[in-house]
Design a protein around this motif. Structure first.
Motif, mmCIF file in Angstrom:
data_model
loop_
_atom_site.group_PDB
_atom_site.id
_atom_site.type_symbol
_atom_site.label_atom_id
_atom_site.label_comp_id
_atom_site.label_asym_id
_atom_site.label_seq_id
_atom_site.Cartn_x
_atom_site.Cartn_y
_atom_site.Cartn_z
ATOM 1 N N VAL A 60 0.839 -1.205 0.000
ATOM 2 C CA VAL A 60 0.000 0.000 0.000
ATOM 3 C C VAL A 60 0.870 1.250 0.000
ATOM 4 O O VAL A 60 0.626 2.201 -0.762
ATOM 5 C CB VAL A 60 -0.952 -0.010 1.221
ATOM 6 N N LEU A 61 1.907 1.273 0.829
ATOM 7 C CA LEU A 61 2.799 2.431 0.876
ATOM 8 C C LEU A 61 3.556 2.611 -0.429
ATOM 9 O O LEU A 61 3.725 3.739 -0.916
ATOM 10 C CB LEU A 61 3.770 2.292 2.048
ATOM 11 N N VAL A 62 4.011 1.535 -1.027
ATOM 12 C CA VAL A 62 4.743 1.631 -2.295
ATOM 13 C C VAL A 62 3.823 2.151 -3.393
ATOM 14 O O VAL A 62 4.213 3.023 -4.179
ATOM 15 C CB VAL A 62 5.346 0.265 -2.665
ATOM 16 N N THR A 63 2.608 1.643 -3.450
ATOM 17 C CA THR A 63 1.656 2.118 -4.459
ATOM 18 C C THR A 63 1.342 3.598 -4.259
ATOM 19 O O THR A 63 1.284 4.363 -5.221
ATOM 20 C CB THR A 63 0.364 1.289 -4.389
ATOM 21 N N ALA A 64 1.149 4.016 -3.024
ATOM 22 C CA ALA A 64 0.862 5.431 -2.757
ATOM 23 C C ALA A 64 2.032 6.308 -3.166
ATOM 24 O O ALA A 64 1.842 7.378 -3.757
ATOM 25 C CB ALA A 64 0.547 5.623 -1.279
ATOM 26 N N TYR A 65 3.250 5.867 -2.889
ATOM 27 C CA TYR A 65 4.428 6.654 -3.278
ATOM 28 C C TYR A 65 4.518 6.768 -4.785
ATOM 29 O O TYR A 65 4.765 7.848 -5.322
ATOM 30 C CB TYR A 65 5.696 6.019 -2.713
ATOM 31 N N ILE A 66 4.319 5.666 -5.497
ATOM 32 C CA ILE A 66 4.428 5.690 -6.955
ATOM 33 C C ILE A 66 3.357 6.601 -7.544
ATOM 34 O O ILE A 66 3.638 7.395 -8.451
ATOM 35 C CB ILE A 66 4.324 4.263 -7.518
ATOM 36 N N CYS A 67 2.134 6.512 -7.038
ATOM 37 C CA CYS A 67 1.054 7.340 -7.587
ATOM 38 C C CYS A 67 1.301 8.820 -7.323
ATOM 39 O O CYS A 67 1.077 9.650 -8.192
ATOM 40 C CB CYS A 67 -0.281 6.918 -7.006
ATOM 41 N N HIS A 68 1.777 9.176 -6.132
ATOM 42 C CA HIS A 68 2.024 10.582 -5.844
ATOM 43 C C HIS A 68 3.237 11.093 -6.604
ATOM 44 O O HIS A 68 3.311 12.256 -6.961
ATOM 45 C CB HIS A 68 2.213 10.792 -4.334
#
Length: 82
Positions: A60-68
């Motif tokens: 979840v954290l990796v996906t949020a970082y990539i999207c932002h």
């Protein structure tokens, strides 16, 4: 009416609510410090099963970082379609 004028009131409201939140959090912290009801935080989980929950939060954290991280290139592509 310019764009800055239309956001003036909502920006002022958000800053005001932030100040209210900080004041309430500070008052609650001071009260808990006076009562002595704040415990020392745990540095390790109480059981080994909680360690496995780490593997559910990392994606979840990796996906949020990539999207932002990719917001600005996507926004630029949407503004200037070629």
């Amino acid at each position: 009416m310019a764009l800055g004028d239309s956001l003036r009131y909502t920006s002022a409201l958000s800053v005001g609510l932030e100040v209210v939140f900080v004041v309430i959090t500070g008052v609650v912290t001071v009260i808990k410090l006076i009562n002595g009801s704040i415990r020392m935080p745990r540095l390790q989980p109480p059981d080994g099963a909680s360690f496995l929950k780490l593997f559910t939060t990392v994606p979840v954290l990796v996906t949020a970082y990539i999207c932002h991280h990719n917001v600005h290139p996507i926004e630029n592509e949407l503004k200037n379609p070629t």
